[in-house]
Design an enzyme around this catalytic site. Structure first.
Site, PDB file in Angstrom:
ATOM      1  N   HIS A 181       0.857  -1.184   0.000  1.00  0.00           N
ATOM      2  CA  HIS A 181       0.000   0.000   0.000  1.00  0.00           C
ATOM      3  C   HIS A 181       0.906   1.252   0.000  1.00  0.00           C
ATOM      4  O   HIS A 181       2.029   1.195   0.496  1.00  0.00           O
ATOM      5  CB  HIS A 181      -0.874  -0.084   1.273  1.00  0.00           C
ATOM      6  CG  HIS A 181      -1.744   1.096   1.490  1.00  0.00           C
ATOM      7  ND1 HIS A 181      -1.300   2.225   2.152  1.00  0.00           N
ATOM      8  CD2 HIS A 181      -3.022   1.333   1.136  1.00  0.00           C
ATOM      9  CE1 HIS A 181      -2.289   3.108   2.184  1.00  0.00           C
ATOM     10  NE2 HIS A 181      -3.339   2.587   1.581  1.00  0.00           N
ATOM     11  N   PRO A 182       0.421   2.377  -0.534  1.00  0.00           N
ATOM     12  CA  PRO A 182       1.312   3.549  -0.684  1.00  0.00           C
ATOM     13  C   PRO A 182       2.011   4.063   0.574  1.00  0.00           C
ATOM     14  O   PRO A 182       3.090   4.644   0.464  1.00  0.00           O
ATOM     15  CB  PRO A 182       0.371   4.618  -1.257  1.00  0.00           C
ATOM     16  CG  PRO A 182      -0.656   3.830  -1.997  1.00  0.00           C
ATOM     17  CD  PRO A 182      -0.855   2.569  -1.222  1.00  0.00           C
ATOM     18  N   VAL A 183       1.453   3.895   1.756  1.00  0.00           N
ATOM     19  CA  VAL A 183       2.198   4.401   2.920  1.00  0.00           C
ATOM     20  C   VAL A 183       3.302   3.440   3.369  1.00  0.00           C
ATOM     21  O   VAL A 183       4.107   3.776   4.233  1.00  0.00           O
ATOM     22  CB  VAL A 183       1.304   4.720   4.158  1.00  0.00           C
ATOM     23  CG1 VAL A 183       0.369   5.868   3.868  1.00  0.00           C
ATOM     24  CG2 VAL A 183       0.584   3.493   4.673  1.00  0.00           C
ATOM     25  N   LYS A 184       3.340   2.244   2.783  1.00  0.00           N
ATOM     26  CA  LYS A 184       4.329   1.251   3.218  1.00  0.00           C
ATOM     27  C   LYS A 184       5.717   1.603   2.665  1.00  0.00           C
ATOM     28  O   LYS A 184       5.877   2.540   1.899  1.00  0.00           O
ATOM     29  CB  LYS A 184       3.894  -0.149   2.781  1.00  0.00           C
ATOM     30  CG  LYS A 184       2.522  -0.561   3.325  1.00  0.00           C
ATOM     31  CD  LYS A 184       2.504  -0.564   4.841  1.00  0.00           C
ATOM     32  CE  LYS A 184       1.283  -1.231   5.481  1.00  0.00           C
ATOM     33  NZ  LYS A 184      -0.027  -0.812   5.060  1.00  0.00           N
ATOM     34  N   THR A 185       6.708   0.807   3.047  1.00  0.00           N
ATOM     35  CA  THR A 185       8.106   1.144   2.723  1.00  0.00           C
ATOM     36  C   THR A 185       8.338   1.243   1.222  1.00  0.00           C
ATOM     37  O   THR A 185       9.059   2.125   0.749  1.00  0.00           O
ATOM     38  CB  THR A 185       9.031   0.088   3.362  1.00  0.00           C
ATOM     39  OG1 THR A 185       8.729   0.073   4.754  1.00  0.00           O
ATOM     40  CG2 THR A 185      10.498   0.422   3.168  1.00  0.00           C
TER      41      THR A 185
END
Ligand SMILES: Cc1ncc(COP(=O)(O)O)c(C=O)c1O
Length: 391
Positions: A181-185
């Site tokens: 998901h976009p907030v992940k690393t």
């Protein structure tokens, strides 16, 4: 006061990522094609896992893990309440029962002693979440799983690139799940992966991600190789599966991001170190303990308000930060607070440590594209509020 709001997390997409996606759009494959095979090899090389199966979300990876572990109706799966709901929902999808074990008050990760208390003859697996990227006590969990014949599933949605005693997540649990998901690393837009060393489990997860469909005649049960030659269009549904396929478009983005993962993690660690230096010893702020076995990729930076030292509630602190254009987030509302779980009979008070921690935590901005001056703004804002609310 900042000119622009600072989110708690954000992707970092460069021109080379865009070019990688555009390359796929110009090719013959846009859905599950050669980029998936390439991505799975990249993930194995990075983590040391023998097998990687790309899926279209971390949630799908958790569902595939539960299925690959052979968990079914009436089985019990132990997990933490301080997580995104998917860590528990994956058991429900297969008719199993999530059982919540409380967390450690200092690391905020599931407490192995509390896991042990919850084991019954129906327990089949532990879904252990590396909260904020801090790795769970994998030695203790492994010992419990071995002693009670349980499957150790690591929900490493926050923790690609984190290490347990020098070993990459993905390389030591029975089944490990990542989210992109976009907030992940690193991000695929949406995406996930399941990693494991067991070839049979990986094969089952591959079938599961695409309706349980088998195209390989040598593995079909209703057709001989001779018949398959006559009817090359034939495929067999061998189990109930889903469409959990990751498109090549997303895989190309993730392959490109994986080339930068070390740089992203190094930058996360730099910002986190800046926060550590500013907040350790700041009256009113308590920090998540970093366990000696965990080398975290620092997905989230969580501060806990010391309610003995501050006169405000977490909600007041959250809104005051927001007024200064620092957007924090709360990870997480205990899963069993939600109506879906309350309807299923889970009561409040089940995991008192997680409930206490939930009441006093905030995740402050941490993402690799942050500038040093953004981190300075966060530090200054937290400091100002601590001064304002200090008893
Ligand atoms: C701990 C945890 N597990 C699972 C998931 C599910 O991942 P996805 O959003 O890719 O389905 C998330 C996503 O936020 C998560 O934080």
């Amino acid at each position: 006061m900042r000119d622009t709001p600072l989110p708690y997390g954000k992707q970092w997409i460069d021109e080379d990522d865009i070019a990688a996606v555009a390359g796929v759009l110009r090719s013959d494959f846009v859905t599950c094609g050669p980029k998936i095979t390439e991505l799975e090899r990249v993930l194995c090389d990075y983590t040391g896992a023998a097998h990687a199966v790309a899926l279209n979300s971390g949630t799908a990876a958790l569902h595939a893990a539960v299925r690959a572990a052979g968990i079914g109706a009436g089985d019990e799966v132990i997990t933490t309440p301080l997580t995104f709901m998917a860590s528990a929902n994956c058991a429900l999808y297969e008719g199993a029962v999530p059982v919540f074990a409380d967390i450690d008050e200092e690391t905020y990760n599931i407490d192995p002693a509390r896991i042990e208390e919850k084991i019954t003859p129906r327990t089949r697996a532990v879904v252990a979440v590396d909260y904020a990227g801090e790795v769970v006590d994998a030695d203790a969990i492994r010992a419990l799983c071995d002693a009670h014949r349980l499957v150790f599933i690591e929900d490493a949605a926050h923790a690609i690139g984190s290490k347990h005693r020098g070993r990459m997540t993905g390389s030591y649990a029975d089944l490990t799940c990542f989210s992109f998901h976009p907030v992940k690393t690193v991000t695929a837009g949406e995406g996930g992966a399941l990693l494991c060393d067991d070839g049979e489990r990986a094969y089952r997860a591959e079938l599961f991600r695409s309706h349980g469909m088998e195209h390989d005649a040598s593995r079909m049960t209703q057709m001989t190789a001779e018949q398959a030659k006559e009817e090359p269009w034939y495929y067999e549904q061998q189990m109930l599966g889903y469409n959990y396929r990751m498109p090549d478009i997303n895989a190309a983005l993730l392959i490109s991001q994986m080339q930068k993962i070390d740089r992203f993690i190094a930058r996360r660690k730099e910002i986190a170190a800046k926060y550590d230096a500013a907040f350790s010893g700041m009256r009113g702020i308590l920090l998540q303990k970093r366990a000696p076995w965990s080398d975290a990729a620092r997905h989230l930076y969580v501060i806990r308000l010391d309610t003995q030292a501050l006169s405000c509630t977490r909600g007041e602190f959250y809104h005051a930060l927001r007024d200064m254009r620092i957007y924090s987030q709360i990870h997480y509302v205990p899963v069993y607070y939600f109506p879906e779980y309350q309807r299923r009979g889970y009561g409040r008070g089940l995991c008192p440590v997680a409930e206490r921690v939930y009441d006093s935590i905030l995740s402050i901005p941490l993402f690799p594209k942050m500038e040093d001056r953004d981190a300075d703004d966060v530090i200054e804002a937290v400091e100002t509020l601590c001064r304002k609310y200090r008893r």
